[in-house]
Design a protein around this motif. Sequence first.
Motif, PDB file in Angstrom:
ATOM      1  N   GLY A   1      -5.766  -1.819   8.154  1.00  0.00           N
ATOM      2  CA  GLY A   1      -4.719  -1.434   9.095  1.00  0.00           C
ATOM      3  C   GLY A   1      -4.912  -0.076   9.729  1.00  0.00           C
ATOM      4  N   VAL A   2      -6.164   0.380   9.792  1.00  0.00           N
ATOM      5  CA  VAL A   2      -6.456   1.696  10.365  1.00  0.00           C
ATOM      6  C   VAL A   2      -7.261   1.523  11.648  1.00  0.00           C
ATOM      7  N   ASP A   3      -6.856   2.234  12.675  1.00  0.00           N
ATOM      8  CA  ASP A   3      -7.613   2.276  13.925  1.00  0.00           C
ATOM      9  C   ASP A   3      -8.708   3.320  13.746  1.00  0.00           C
ATOM     10  N   LEU A   4      -9.936   2.862  13.561  1.00  0.00           N
ATOM     11  CA  LEU A   4     -11.057   3.759  13.322  1.00  0.00           C
ATOM     12  C   LEU A   4     -11.661   4.209  14.642  1.00  0.00           C
TER      13      LEU A   4
ATOM     14  N   VAL B   1      -3.900   4.373   2.456  1.00  0.00           N
ATOM     15  CA  VAL B   1      -2.918   4.482   1.378  1.00  0.00           C
ATOM     16  C   VAL B   1      -1.930   5.619   1.648  1.00  0.00           C
ATOM     17  N   LEU B   2      -2.411   6.683   2.296  1.00  0.00           N
ATOM     18  CA  LEU B   2      -1.542   7.817   2.622  1.00  0.00           C
ATOM     19  C   LEU B   2      -0.673   7.558   3.849  1.00  0.00           C
TER      20      LEU B   2
ATOM     21  N   ASP C   1      -8.935  16.521   0.300  1.00  0.00           N
ATOM     22  CA  ASP C   1      -8.699  17.194   1.586  1.00  0.00           C
ATOM     23  C   ASP C   1      -7.752  16.424   2.490  1.00  0.00           C
ATOM     24  N   LEU C   2      -7.680  15.118   2.333  1.00  0.00           N
ATOM     25  CA  LEU C   2      -6.780  14.325   3.171  1.00  0.00           C
ATOM     26  C   LEU C   2      -5.337  14.758   2.921  1.00  0.00           C
ATOM     27  N   MET C   3      -4.594  14.955   3.991  1.00  0.00           N
ATOM     28  CA  MET C   3      -3.234  15.481   3.870  1.00  0.00           C
ATOM     29  C   MET C   3      -2.186  14.381   3.823  1.00  0.00           C
ATOM     30  N   SER C   4      -1.164  14.596   3.025  1.00  0.00           N
ATOM     31  CA  SER C   4       0.019  13.752   3.061  1.00  0.00           C
ATOM     32  C   SER C   4       0.841  14.107   4.301  1.00  0.00           C
ATOM     33  N   LYS C   5       1.830  13.298   4.566  1.00  0.00           N
ATOM     34  CA  LYS C   5       2.726  13.573   5.697  1.00  0.00           C
ATOM     35  C   LYS C   5       3.375  14.941   5.528  1.00  0.00           C
ATOM     36  N   GLU C   6       3.792  15.244   4.320  1.00  0.00           N
ATOM     37  CA  GLU C   6       4.460  16.527   4.058  1.00  0.00           C
ATOM     38  C   GLU C   6       3.491  17.695   4.242  1.00  0.00           C
TER      39      GLU C   6
ATOM     40  N   LEU D   1     -13.228   6.455   2.638  1.00  0.00           N
ATOM     41  CA  LEU D   1     -12.398   7.413   3.356  1.00  0.00           C
ATOM     42  C   LEU D   1     -11.285   6.697   4.104  1.00  0.00           C
ATOM     43  N   VAL D   2     -11.625   5.612   4.777  1.00  0.00           N
ATOM     44  CA  VAL D   2     -10.620   4.829   5.500  1.00  0.00           C
ATOM     45  C   VAL D   2      -9.565   4.300   4.541  1.00  0.00           C
ATOM     46  N   ARG D   3      -9.996   3.758   3.402  1.00  0.00           N
ATOM     47  CA  ARG D   3      -9.048   3.209   2.439  1.00  0.00           C
ATOM     48  C   ARG D   3      -8.084   4.270   1.927  1.00  0.00           C
ATOM     49  N   ARG D   4      -8.612   5.423   1.581  1.00  0.00           N
ATOM     50  CA  ARG D   4      -7.751   6.497   1.083  1.00  0.00           C
ATOM     51  C   ARG D   4      -6.773   6.947   2.166  1.00  0.00           C
ATOM     52  N   ALA D   5      -7.225   7.001   3.410  1.00  0.00           N
ATOM     53  CA  ALA D   5      -6.334   7.373   4.505  1.00  0.00           C
ATOM     54  C   ALA D   5      -5.242   6.321   4.695  1.00  0.00           C
TER      55      ALA D   5
END
Length: 214
Positions: free
Chosen positions: A61-64, A26-27, A179-184, A20-24
């Motif tokens: 590079g994600v603050d969990l 990348v987005l 379910d993870l959203m892009s910026k748009e 989940l963190v990895r996919r987030a």
Amino acid sequence: MYDLHTHTILSDGELLPTELVRRAAVLGYETLAVTDHADASNLAHLVEAVGEVRDAARCYGVDLLVGVELTHVPPTLIPALARDAKRRGADIVVVHGETVVEPVAPGTNRAACTCEDVDVLAHPGLVTEEDAREAATRGIALEITSRGGHNRTNGHVVRVAREAGCRLVVDSDTHAPSDLMSKEARWAVACGAGLTGAESREVLSWDIKRLLQK
């Protein structure tokens, strides 16, 4: 970008926390809270288990944020469980609000909005202005959600939050990779809920660490 409401295989999600963190990452997400469904039976395990993934999140590079979503907990028990979660090291406590598509116990919104240890009231349904004012005095944010069903009342939540001066956050309530959203997509959810462009920019760019420093 941030998302303060996500689920993994530790409850009813489809992904390991690290995936989940990895996919987030990348987005383009900078902050991600893992907030699996919790009650007294699994709260301690969730806080400990998600904490084990902090190093992997840093590598990406994600603050969990280690968190829980108190789900269908009787309202009178919410303060004690929220306090226990923070005592055990949770960074964020989310409460599963009175969405119109689930039989959440009446009084859950009120209990969450009057609890100093709660940070976000998720999908609060037809939340009252009185409860939103209680949340505002404690720095508790109301959630605008992209999750189907739960998002039926986003417009109401925005209106009530405006009147009460309450903070809003935009979350996905992710259970599956899609379910993870892009910026748009985040922008569309914010504007679709009735936020103005200026309001959307503010809500979507919160400094989350400051937001949680109540």
